[in-house]
Design a protein around this motif. Structure first.
Motif, mmCIF file in Angstrom:
data_model
loop_
_atom_site.group_PDB
_atom_site.id
_atom_site.type_symbol
_atom_site.label_atom_id
_atom_site.label_comp_id
_atom_site.label_asym_id
_atom_site.label_seq_id
_atom_site.Cartn_x
_atom_site.Cartn_y
_atom_site.Cartn_z
ATOM 1 N N LYS A 36 -19.800 9.587 -8.378
ATOM 2 C CA LYS A 36 -18.628 9.383 -9.234
ATOM 3 C C LYS A 36 -17.731 8.354 -8.574
ATOM 4 C CE LYS A 36 -18.798 12.759 -12.405
ATOM 5 N NZ LYS A 36 -18.542 12.644 -13.800
ATOM 6 N N ILE A 37 -17.240 7.402 -9.384
ATOM 7 C CA ILE A 37 -16.284 6.436 -8.863
ATOM 8 C C ILE A 37 -14.881 6.823 -9.304
ATOM 9 C CG2 ILE A 37 -17.787 4.444 -8.560
ATOM 10 C CD1 ILE A 37 -16.986 3.463 -11.323
ATOM 11 N N VAL A 38 -13.955 6.615 -8.419
ATOM 12 C CA VAL A 38 -12.531 6.798 -8.703
ATOM 13 C C VAL A 38 -11.818 5.525 -8.257
ATOM 14 C CG1 VAL A 38 -12.542 9.317 -8.588
ATOM 15 C CG2 VAL A 38 -12.150 8.012 -6.508
ATOM 16 N N HIS A 39 -10.615 5.328 -8.743
ATOM 17 C CA HIS A 39 -9.876 4.130 -8.361
ATOM 18 C C HIS A 39 -9.347 4.281 -6.944
ATOM 19 C CE1 HIS A 39 -7.251 0.647 -8.653
ATOM 20 N NE2 HIS A 39 -8.024 0.301 -9.683
ATOM 21 N N VAL A 40 -9.349 3.163 -6.198
ATOM 22 C CA VAL A 40 -8.833 3.192 -4.828
ATOM 23 C C VAL A 40 -7.348 3.533 -4.834
ATOM 24 C CG1 VAL A 40 -10.561 1.550 -3.995
ATOM 25 C CG2 VAL A 40 -8.350 0.703 -4.762
ATOM 26 N N ARG A 41 -6.871 4.040 -3.705
ATOM 27 C CA ARG A 41 -5.462 4.416 -3.598
ATOM 28 C C ARG A 41 -4.648 3.392 -2.827
ATOM 29 N NH1 ARG A 41 -6.710 10.619 -2.006
ATOM 30 N NH2 ARG A 41 -8.618 9.669 -1.273
ATOM 31 N N TRP A 42 -5.219 2.808 -1.790
ATOM 32 C CA TRP A 42 -4.478 1.907 -0.920
ATOM 33 C C TRP A 42 -5.004 0.480 -0.930
ATOM 34 C CZ3 TRP A 42 -5.989 6.824 0.718
ATOM 35 C CH2 TRP A 42 -4.949 7.727 0.900
ATOM 36 N N SER A 43 -6.207 0.266 -1.428
ATOM 37 C CA SER A 43 -6.915 -0.990 -1.190
ATOM 38 C C SER A 43 -6.733 -2.073 -2.237
ATOM 39 C CB SER A 43 -8.412 -0.710 -1.026
ATOM 40 O OG SER A 43 -8.638 0.139 0.069
ATOM 41 N N GLY A 44 -6.118 -1.789 -3.369
ATOM 42 C CA GLY A 44 -5.928 -2.838 -4.375
ATOM 43 C C GLY A 44 -6.812 -2.633 -5.585
ATOM 44 N N GLU A 45 -7.564 -3.678 -5.954
ATOM 45 C CA GLU A 45 -8.357 -3.659 -7.174
ATOM 46 C C GLU A 45 -9.817 -3.340 -6.849
ATOM 47 O OE1 GLU A 45 -7.130 -7.652 -8.376
ATOM 48 O OE2 GLU A 45 -6.061 -6.717 -10.048
ATOM 49 N N GLY A 46 -10.070 -2.057 -6.684
ATOM 50 C CA GLY A 46 -11.406 -1.592 -6.357
ATOM 51 C C GLY A 46 -11.609 -0.171 -6.817
ATOM 52 N N VAL A 47 -12.867 0.213 -6.867
ATOM 53 C CA VAL A 47 -13.243 1.600 -7.149
ATOM 54 C C VAL A 47 -14.097 2.077 -5.986
ATOM 55 C CG1 VAL A 47 -13.066 1.352 -9.648
ATOM 56 C CG2 VAL A 47 -15.257 0.881 -8.541
ATOM 57 N N VAL A 91 -9.014 -7.050 -2.888
ATOM 58 C CA VAL A 91 -9.100 -5.816 -2.105
ATOM 59 C C VAL A 91 -8.749 -6.102 -0.650
ATOM 60 C CG1 VAL A 91 -10.701 -4.092 -1.156
ATOM 61 C CG2 VAL A 91 -10.784 -4.643 -3.580
ATOM 62 N N ASP A 92 -7.899 -5.247 -0.094
ATOM 63 C CA ASP A 92 -7.596 -5.195 1.331
ATOM 64 C C ASP A 92 -7.973 -3.771 1.745
ATOM 65 O OD1 ASP A 92 -6.658 -5.483 3.892
ATOM 66 O OD2 ASP A 92 -4.549 -5.509 3.329
ATOM 67 N N PHE A 93 -9.193 -3.575 2.197
ATOM 68 C CA PHE A 93 -9.793 -2.261 2.398
ATOM 69 C C PHE A 93 -9.020 -1.466 3.449
ATOM 70 C CE2 PHE A 93 -14.029 -0.052 3.677
ATOM 71 C CZ PHE A 93 -13.664 1.096 2.986
ATOM 72 N N SER A 94 -8.400 -0.365 2.983
ATOM 73 C CA SER A 94 -7.559 0.457 3.840
ATOM 74 C C SER A 94 -7.658 1.917 3.435
ATOM 75 C CB SER A 94 -6.097 0.031 3.728
ATOM 76 O OG SER A 94 -5.920 -1.307 4.087
ATOM 77 N N SER A 95 -7.164 2.768 4.302
ATOM 78 C CA SER A 95 -7.035 4.194 4.010
ATOM 79 C C SER A 95 -5.674 4.647 4.529
ATOM 80 C CB SER A 95 -8.150 4.977 4.708
ATOM 81 O OG SER A 95 -7.904 5.085 6.097
ATOM 82 N N LYS A 96 -5.387 5.918 4.380
ATOM 83 C CA LYS A 96 -4.118 6.409 4.920
ATOM 84 C C LYS A 96 -4.097 6.320 6.443
ATOM 85 C CE LYS A 96 -5.468 11.272 4.755
ATOM 86 N NZ LYS A 96 -5.136 12.565 4.175
ATOM 87 N N MET A 97 -5.278 6.121 7.051
ATOM 88 C CA MET A 97 -5.373 5.963 8.497
ATOM 89 C C MET A 97 -5.173 4.514 8.923
ATOM 90 S SD MET A 97 -5.808 9.063 9.291
ATOM 91 C CE MET A 97 -6.115 8.903 11.024
ATOM 92 N N GLY A 98 -5.188 3.562 7.954
ATOM 93 C CA GLY A 98 -5.023 2.153 8.277
ATOM 94 C C GLY A 98 -6.185 1.314 7.779
ATOM 95 N N GLN A 99 -6.270 0.110 8.322
ATOM 96 C CA GLN A 99 -7.293 -0.863 7.927
ATOM 97 C C GLN A 99 -8.697 -0.342 8.192
ATOM 98 O OE1 GLN A 99 -6.115 -4.002 6.828
ATOM 99 N NE2 GLN A 99 -8.177 -4.348 6.078
#
Length: 135
Positions: A36-47, A91-99
């Motif tokens: 299942k794909i969901v929309h990214v939260r921190w990274s911009g325009e990605g799933v 997309v700037d691939f990130s998480s709540k932990m950072g880059q």
């Protein structure tokens, strides 16, 4: 060749075997691959496909934090959970932990005009099915 079906859209794709051979081999072992794909939260325009603690047994290769639209990355886990991310725009691939950086191992090659539609559908309608099939 590879076919990616997501949220009712079909994309032709290719494996980046020369640039990410271990990642491609590990993913091929799990095909057909569904999630299942969901929309990214921190990274911009990605799933993304959250994969929890799934272990593909690979480290970094051909990794980037800035995939182009149509690039598919595998983040092998570490400071965040294992995941696939598909860029449909910036997309700037990130998480709540950072880059983060993921292995670019698939490139979508056909149906690219539907990438923005895919992103909007997932953003506004929520989780959608995705499937990767080798031709």
């Amino acid at each position: 060749m590879l076919t990616v079906t997501a949220a009712g859209f079909t994309f032709a794709a290719r494996f980046e075997t020369d640039a990410a051979p271990r990642t491609v081999a590990a993913f091929r072992e799990r095909m057909p691959f569904e999630g299942k794909i969901v929309h990214v939260r921190w990274s911009g325009e990605g799933v993304w496909v959250p994969l929890g603690d799934m272990d593909f047994g690979v480290g970094y290769e051909n990794h980037t934090s800035h995939p182009a639209p149509g690039h598919v990355l595998l983040y092998p886990g570490g400071i965040s959970e294992t995941e696939l991310i598909i860029a449909y725009g910036g997309v700037d691939f990130s998480s709540k932990m950072g880059q983060l950086a993921g292995n670019h191992f698939i490139t979508l090659t056909g149906g690219l005009e539907n990438l923005p539609k895919l992103g909007r559908r997932v953003l506004w309608e929520g989780a959608q099915p995705i499937r990767f099939d080798a031709d």
